[in-house]
Design an enzyme around this catalytic site. Structure first.
Site, PDB file in Angstrom:
ATOM      1  N   PRO A 108      34.627  73.933  31.438  1.00 42.07           N
ATOM      2  CA  PRO A 108      35.043  73.891  30.043  1.00 42.07           C
ATOM      3  C   PRO A 108      33.913  73.610  29.059  1.00 42.07           C
ATOM      4  O   PRO A 108      34.124  73.697  27.855  1.00 42.07           O
ATOM      5  CB  PRO A 108      36.015  72.710  30.025  1.00 42.07           C
ATOM      6  N   ASP A 163      31.686  85.059  28.436  1.00 40.20           N
ATOM      7  CA  ASP A 163      32.526  84.740  27.283  1.00 40.20           C
ATOM      8  C   ASP A 163      31.682  84.096  26.186  1.00 40.20           C
ATOM      9  O   ASP A 163      30.554  83.666  26.430  1.00 40.20           O
ATOM     10  CB  ASP A 163      33.609  83.727  27.692  1.00 40.20           C
ATOM     11  N   LYS A 179      35.349  87.828  22.720  1.00 41.34           N
ATOM     12  CA  LYS A 179      36.287  88.702  21.993  1.00 41.34           C
ATOM     13  C   LYS A 179      36.237  88.545  20.492  1.00 41.34           C
ATOM     14  O   LYS A 179      36.880  89.281  19.765  1.00 41.34           O
ATOM     15  CB  LYS A 179      37.710  88.438  22.461  1.00 41.34           C
ATOM     16  N   GLY A 211      35.089  81.083  30.685  1.00 42.17           N
ATOM     17  CA  GLY A 211      35.250  79.668  30.337  1.00 42.17           C
ATOM     18  C   GLY A 211      36.328  79.009  31.186  1.00 42.17           C
ATOM     19  O   GLY A 211      37.334  79.639  31.522  1.00 42.17           O
ATOM     20  N   GLY A 212      36.118  77.752  31.556  1.00 40.86           N
ATOM     21  CA  GLY A 212      37.134  77.018  32.310  1.00 40.86           C
ATOM     22  C   GLY A 212      37.323  77.609  33.688  1.00 40.86           C
ATOM     23  O   GLY A 212      36.359  77.886  34.408  1.00 40.86           O
ATOM     24  N   ASP A 213      38.592  77.815  34.062  1.00 44.18           N
ATOM     25  CA  ASP A 213      38.920  78.475  35.324  1.00 44.18           C
ATOM     26  C   ASP A 213      39.420  79.882  35.020  1.00 44.18           C
ATOM     27  O   ASP A 213      40.231  80.063  34.098  1.00 44.18           O
ATOM     28  CB  ASP A 213      40.008  77.693  36.067  1.00 44.18           C
ATOM     29  N   THR A 267      39.273  73.665  34.684  1.00 44.78           N
ATOM     30  CA  THR A 267      40.020  74.096  33.506  1.00 44.78           C
ATOM     31  C   THR A 267      40.081  72.970  32.453  1.00 44.78           C
ATOM     32  O   THR A 267      39.922  71.789  32.774  1.00 44.78           O
ATOM     33  CB  THR A 267      41.429  74.575  33.909  1.00 44.78           C
ATOM     34  N   ALA A 268      40.293  73.348  31.198  1.00 41.90           N
ATOM     35  CA  ALA A 268      40.210  72.400  30.079  1.00 41.90           C
ATOM     36  C   ALA A 268      41.121  71.187  30.263  1.00 41.90           C
ATOM     37  O   ALA A 268      40.738  70.061  29.924  1.00 41.90           O
ATOM     38  CB  ALA A 268      40.545  73.120  28.770  1.00 41.90           C
ATOM     39  N   MET A 297      45.764  76.542  23.426  1.00 40.65           N
ATOM     40  CA  MET A 297      45.840  77.495  22.313  1.00 40.65           C
ATOM     41  C   MET A 297      46.822  77.082  21.223  1.00 40.65           C
ATOM     42  O   MET A 297      47.470  77.918  20.595  1.00 40.65           O
ATOM     43  CB  MET A 297      46.164  78.908  22.833  1.00 40.65           C
TER      44      MET A 297
END
Ligand code: SAH
Length: 252
Positions: free
Chosen positions: A11, A34, A55, A86-88, A116-117, A163
């Site tokens: 993360p 990313d 993106k 990023g993360g997993d 993961t975050a 998110m």
């Protein structure tokens, strides 16, 4: 032979990548990465061509199609290619779409997990996501549906929402609607795993106030048991736990 390795970068800080991920980077000819990747990761693959496929600035679906096409193109040009995410990669990473594009092109690949975050946030806060006796389940949810609608649930003892950083007021209303009592603890953590990580404590009904603290930063929202601060007064101290005596000749 594996031509493409999809690697979870973790993360934040570069040292949260796995050894396996770092080895894949060291062997890479091309790295497609990313946007939110620690620049220090580049030191693990100075020999590789680094291509930012983040993106931002693209229409989302066009961007993913472009990433899939780039992956296939670079793999065909000769591996090894690392897709650094990023993360997993398996958590809100659109891994399914990239795996399907590679499979359709007949390109062998492998996936290396990452932190993961939600897990990084729990470590930053020093608050376990599961608690013996009270927290048996954890759910990782995106607060946004594909249609852009905000959804909140109460399906686990600890819910971690990704998110949702820009919509904390709406998330608060949806959580109340999903049946979470207003006083339920909520911990908000932004930039988990980075040196400037920040965590703050709220309740379901006061969550909107967190916007000013975390606005514009990648954020996870932990709701329920996993957001509860440890009651250190009820935790047994080292002295109160009976341990067998050390052998007489043991050194401290
Ligand atoms: N695959 C990633 C998630 C990508 S989706 C992972 O496993 O962590 C992007 C969302 O992840 C962001 O909107 C935010 O909710 C969350 N996120 C990513 N990095 C974060 C970080 N360092 N701290 C807090 N949340 C983060």
């Amino acid at each position: 032979m594996t031509q493409v390795t999809i690697v979870g970068a973790g993360p934040g800080s570069a040292d949260l990548i796995t050894l396996r991920g770092a080895r894949a980077l060291a062997a890479a000819r091309v790295v497609l990465h990313d946007a939110l990747i620690d620049p220090a990761l580049r030191e693990m693959a100075p020999q590789a061509e680094w291509i930012d496929v983040g993106k931002r600035g693209f229409c989302d679906s066009t961007a993913q199609a472009r990433i899939n096409a780039l992956l296939v193109q670079h793999a065909r040009a000769g591996g090894p290619v690392v897709r650094l995410k990023g993360g997993d990669p398996s958590v809100f990473g659109r891994l399914d779409e990239e795996l399907e594009a590679l499979a359709a092109a007949g390109i062998p690949c492998e996936v290396v997990p990452g932190v993961t975050a939600a897990i990084a946030a729990a470590a930053d806060l020093k608050r376990p996501l599961t608690r013996r006796g009270t927290g048996r389940s954890v759910a990782l949810s995106t607060a946004m549906t594909r249609a852009g609608e905000l959804v909140a649930t109460r399906g686990a003892d600890t819910e971690v929402f990704y998110m949702a950083g820009r919509q904390l007021a709406a998330l608060s209303r949806r959580l109340l609607g999903a049946g979470w009592p207003p006083a339920t603890p909520v911990a908000v953590v932004s930039r988990a795993g980075w040196p400037d990580q920040h965590g703050s404590d709220h309740r379901v009904d006061t969550l909107p106030e967190a916007v000013v603290l975390h606005g514009g930063r990648p954020t996870v929202v932990i709701v329920g048991i996993g957001a509860t601060a440890l009651a250190s007064t009820t935790t047994p101290t080292i002295e109160s736990i009976a341990l067998p005596a050390l052998p007489a000749d043991s050194k401290p």
